[in-house]
Each structure stands twice: as C-alpha cells, then as structure tokens.
Design a protein around this motif. Structure first.
Motif, PDB file in Angstrom:
ATOM      1  N   ALA A   1       0.881  -0.935   0.081  1.00  0.00           N
ATOM      2  CA  ALA A   1       0.479  -0.235   0.468  1.00  0.00           C
ATOM      3  C   ALA A   1       0.478   1.636   0.003  1.00  0.00           C
ATOM      4  O   ALA A   1       1.851   1.502   0.455  1.00  0.00           O
ATOM      5  N   PRO A   2       0.872   2.298  -0.745  1.00  0.00           N
ATOM      6  CA  PRO A   2       0.879   3.729  -0.982  1.00  0.00           C
ATOM      7  C   PRO A   2       1.828   3.762   0.649  1.00  0.00           C
ATOM      8  O   PRO A   2       3.065   4.728   1.031  1.00  0.00           O
ATOM      9  N   ALA A   3       0.899   4.284   1.534  1.00  0.00           N
ATOM     10  CA  ALA A   3       1.377   4.664   2.984  1.00  0.00           C
ATOM     11  C   ALA A   3       2.814   3.509   3.564  1.00  0.00           C
ATOM     12  O   ALA A   3       3.982   3.954   4.254  1.00  0.00           O
ATOM     13  N   GLU A   4       2.251   1.835   3.342  1.00  0.00           N
ATOM     14  CA  GLU A   4       3.628   1.404   3.851  1.00  0.00           C
ATOM     15  C   GLU A   4       4.802   1.551   2.709  1.00  0.00           C
ATOM     16  O   GLU A   4       5.527   1.592   3.234  1.00  0.00           O
ATOM     17  N   MET A   5       4.454   1.576   1.802  1.00  0.00           N
ATOM     18  CA  MET A   5       5.915   2.102   1.008  1.00  0.00           C
ATOM     19  C   MET A   5       6.611   3.313   0.936  1.00  0.00           C
ATOM     20  O   MET A   5       7.878   3.354   1.659  1.00  0.00           O
ATOM     21  N   ALA A   6       6.016   4.197   1.674  1.00  0.00           N
ATOM     22  CA  ALA A   6       6.091   5.374   1.766  1.00  0.00           C
ATOM     23  C   ALA A   6       7.004   5.418   3.514  1.00  0.00           C
ATOM     24  O   ALA A   6       8.313   5.809   3.408  1.00  0.00           O
ATOM     25  N   ILE A   7       6.232   4.144   4.276  1.00  0.00           N
ATOM     26  CA  ILE A   7       7.703   4.782   6.034  1.00  0.00           C
ATOM     27  C   ILE A   7       8.457   3.167   5.425  1.00  0.00           C
ATOM     28  O   ILE A   7       9.619   3.326   5.947  1.00  0.00           O
ATOM     29  N   GLU A   8       8.792   2.872   4.535  1.00  0.00           N
ATOM     30  CA  GLU A   8       9.664   2.134   3.956  1.00  0.00           C
ATOM     31  C   GLU A   8      10.604   2.875   3.649  1.00  0.00           C
ATOM     32  O   GLU A   8      11.752   2.814   3.933  1.00  0.00           O
ATOM     33  N   LYS A   9      10.613   3.604   3.415  1.00  0.00           N
ATOM     34  CA  LYS A   9      11.499   4.609   1.926  1.00  0.00           C
ATOM     35  C   LYS A   9      12.321   5.464   3.302  1.00  0.00           C
ATOM     36  O   LYS A   9      13.735   6.181   3.017  1.00  0.00           O
ATOM     37  N   ARG A  10      11.197   5.849   3.650  1.00  0.00           N
ATOM     38  CA  ARG A  10      12.363   6.630   4.926  1.00  0.00           C
ATOM     39  C   ARG A  10      13.107   5.883   6.189  1.00  0.00           C
ATOM     40  O   ARG A  10      13.490   6.229   6.912  1.00  0.00           O
TER      41      ARG A  10
END
Length: 403
Positions: free
Chosen positions: A358-367
């Motif tokens: 999900a986009p929210a999980e991908m954003a956390i992964e990037k950070r």
C-alpha cells in the motif's frame, strides 16, 4: 505469602517499563537452558533456571522463595505459568507478569557461553555467562591482590564498551578488539587466556541471607543473583545468627561475611562479620537490553510515531553476533552487514525483496531505508534503542520485543 514481594516489585517497575502486546504470528522458539539472569527496569534482576527438558522454569530473586512454573503452550516463543505468575519470552527478551502487572526484562551476559578470562598488566578479569565478573589486580607494595566482583554488560553509548561495575561503585570500561583482546580507557591491553580462571580468593561480601530446607541461600549485593551456601567454615555461625534474629524462615536478612566461591559455584563462609535486621542492598544500576540477538521494533521514525493499520507490519530489526542484520521495512524484508565498534554503528544494506505494498507502507519503507543509511551511532537505555545520524539527530527509536 511468597507472592506479595514479587507483586510489589512489578508495581514499582510499572512506571519504568511499557509492555507491548505479543505478536500473534506463530514463530516457535525453544526455551533457554540452564540458569539465565534477567535484568529489569530499575535494577530489579531475577534468575530463571530452566530444566533440561524445557518443561519447568524456577524463578529466583534475592531474598525471596523460589517460584516453580510449568511450561504452557505459546503462539510464539516460550511461556511458563502457575496460574498466578507468567513468564513469556522470545530469545533474550521476556515479560514477567503477576496479578496483571508486567515488566519486560532481558537476559544478562551470554547465557550458554563458557566463562572468559582476560589478563594483562597485573589485572585478571573473568566474565561469567550470567553477567557477573570476578577481578584480581596486583597492587604496588602489597603481596595481597585487590579482589572485586560485580556485573558486566556491553553498553552502547555511541560505540560499544564492555563495562564492569563492582564494589564501592567502581566502574571500568574496555573496548573489545575482535574476540580475544580488551583495551582499557588508559590504553592498557588484556589478552584472552587459554583457560578460564575462576579467581579463587577471599572476598568481603555483603548481601541477603536466609536458611532453606536444603541449606543456606546468599544473594551478594553486587551481583543480583542467589548462590547456595556451602557447609563448613563459619556457615554454622551465620545460620545461628539468622535463626536468632528472624521470626520467619522465609525472611532474608542483611549479613556481611568473608568468603569465596567453590567449584560448585556455591559461596563459602570463612568468617561471619555481622548481621543487620534492617539492612538492605542498594539498588543495582539498570542494564540496557543487548543490542545483538534482540528483536527491535520501530516506534518512532524521524521524530514521528507512524500509524499502522496492521501493527504486525511494523518495521523491525535484529542484529546477530557475526556482523549481519535482518530487517522488515513493514513491506519488504532485507538483510545486510553492520559494523559496531568504539566509533559507532554503521549499516550496509544487502538484498531486499521487491513486493508492492500500500502507498502508506511504501512511504514508510522509503523513510526507513533513508534513515538506516544515515545511522552513525546508537544509544540504549533500558529496552529502548535510539539510532542517531552524524549530525546527532535521532532517526529511529525502537523497543526490544519482550514477548
């Protein structure tokens, strides 16, 4: 009657430890073997002896009766209970619960490893796997060496140090060079000996003593664990003083002795120095969770506490003893190398799965990946690990998983 002291201990620890719910994902793990010392918030330590077949755990706390727990089923890790107390854990981390009050603790030392002795410059130090040490040091102008004992731990403050805390509040810190050398802050070196030295000698010991059905039990103030008392010497005098002073066989009293340790790791009593009815041991310094072989779960990323629809997908990390780490970003899993030395902590990411989330999980992964690449130092306080970048900014805060 045995339940009240532990319940009070847990109540006193409640403000010092926040206990997380256990992760329901099954991941069976064997129970520890032998005796393991656990360090808890506020310097409240206890020992647990695990039977060879893994079916029973016996809790031992200085000055308190033993508590026998039977193994019960656990969705992950291991668990023991007697319907009042519960000990539940994974790896080095455990949660001890009584009457609904819990505290999270971690294994001290290196359970299962043999003792290690280091020598150099007139100093001999033996590290025992339960997190205790004994020390012998030659003194100028004296034929009698200085003897000391206490607790050792690997402490992470930017880099890593091996820290010994012994009598009279003494503290000695060393850098570990490989697996066979210690370097003190003054530059002196100690090399690992081929065979362990138990450091026999006569120590001045103070601690809590009580008599039990199968012999005396003594918990020295400096080490936070309980030893059996060997018969002979001045042991009868010690026992008589305790019998004359206590109204209950479950009461522990503060005593001072001159003694040592025999081949069975029992305390021998050469001289009985005195007993104080109202005496008590000072609290031991709290030891932080071990950086290695602990599962760390993310609670803060770049100053924010990320929200997760499924908290089981919260990022986590584990470091082993061989310079390797594994991690979950909350979406993908990865591995890699790390370097932990007196200069700090640095990660080199390796292969990672490439799942789409999900986009929210991908954003956390990037950070998460950006923060991991920036880490240069670490700080452990109790069960909390802070990972910090070169500018001194805390990029991640993680909590040790206790159950």
């Amino acid at each position: 009657m045995k339940r009240l002291p532990l319940l009070l201990l847990l109540a006193a620890s409640a403000a010092a430890a926040q206990v997380s719910s256990s992760d329901p994902r099954p991941s069976p793990m064997p129970a520890p073997r032998g005796e393991v010392m656990y360090s808890c918030p506020g310097g409240m330590d206890f020992a647990s002896s695990f039977s060879d077949d893994g079916d029973q755990a016996t809790l031992r706390m200085p000055g308190q009766p033993d508590i026998d727990l039977s193994r019960v089923s656990a969705g992950s890790g291991f668990a023991y209970s007697d319907s009042y107390y519960e000990l539940r854990g994974r790896g080095r981390e455990v949660t001890l619960t009584a009457a609904g009050r819990s505290m999270r603790c971690h294994a001290a030392g290196r359970p299962g490893d043999p003792p290690r002795t280091y020598e150099g410059g007139g100093l001999t130090v033996t590290l025992f796997p339960d997190g205790t040490f004994r020390l012998r040091e030659k003194r100028d102008g004296s034929t009698d060496p200085l003897l000391d004992l206490g607790e050792w731990a690997q402490e992470v403050e930017g880099g890593v140090r091996l820290v010994l805390r012994g009598g009279a509040g003494s503290r000695r810190a060393f850098r570990e060079i490989g697996t066979d050398k210690l370097v003190a802050d003054d530059g002196s070196e100690l090399a690992q000996a081929a065979t362990p030295d138990p450091i026999d000698g006569r120590f001045r010991l103070s601690g809590m003593y009580r008599d039990a059905q199968d012999g005396g039990l003594f918990a020295p103030c400096l080490v936070g664990r309980t030893y059996g008392v060997a018969p002979g010497g001045a042991e009868p005098e010690l026992e008589k003083a305790w019998v004359d002073a206590t109204p209950s066989r479950e009461t522990s009293l503060y005593v001072e002795i001159i003694g040592g340790f025999d081949g069975n790791n029992s305390v021998t009593v050469d001289r009985f120095l005195g007993l104080k009815r109202g005496g008590a041991c000072p609290a031991l310094a709290s030891r932080g969770s071990a950086l290695r072989d602990t599962e760390w779960r993310l609670v803060e990323l770049d100053g924010e506490r990320p929200a997760f629809e499924d908290w089981r997908r919260r990022p986590l990390m584990r470091l082993d003893d061989l310079g390797k780490f594994t991690a979950s970003t909350g979406c993908n899993t990865m591995g890699g190398d790390y370097v932990l030395d007196p200069a700090g902590l640095r990660f080199t990411p390796g292969p990672m799965t490439m799942m789409a989330c999900a986009p929210a999980e991908m954003a956390i992964e990037k950070r998460f990946l950006a923060a991991l690449d920036a880490i240069r130092t670490a700080q452990i306080s109790g069960t909390t690990l802070d990972l910090i970048d070169a500018a001194g900014k805390r990029r991640m805060r993680l909590e040790a998983r206790g159950s």
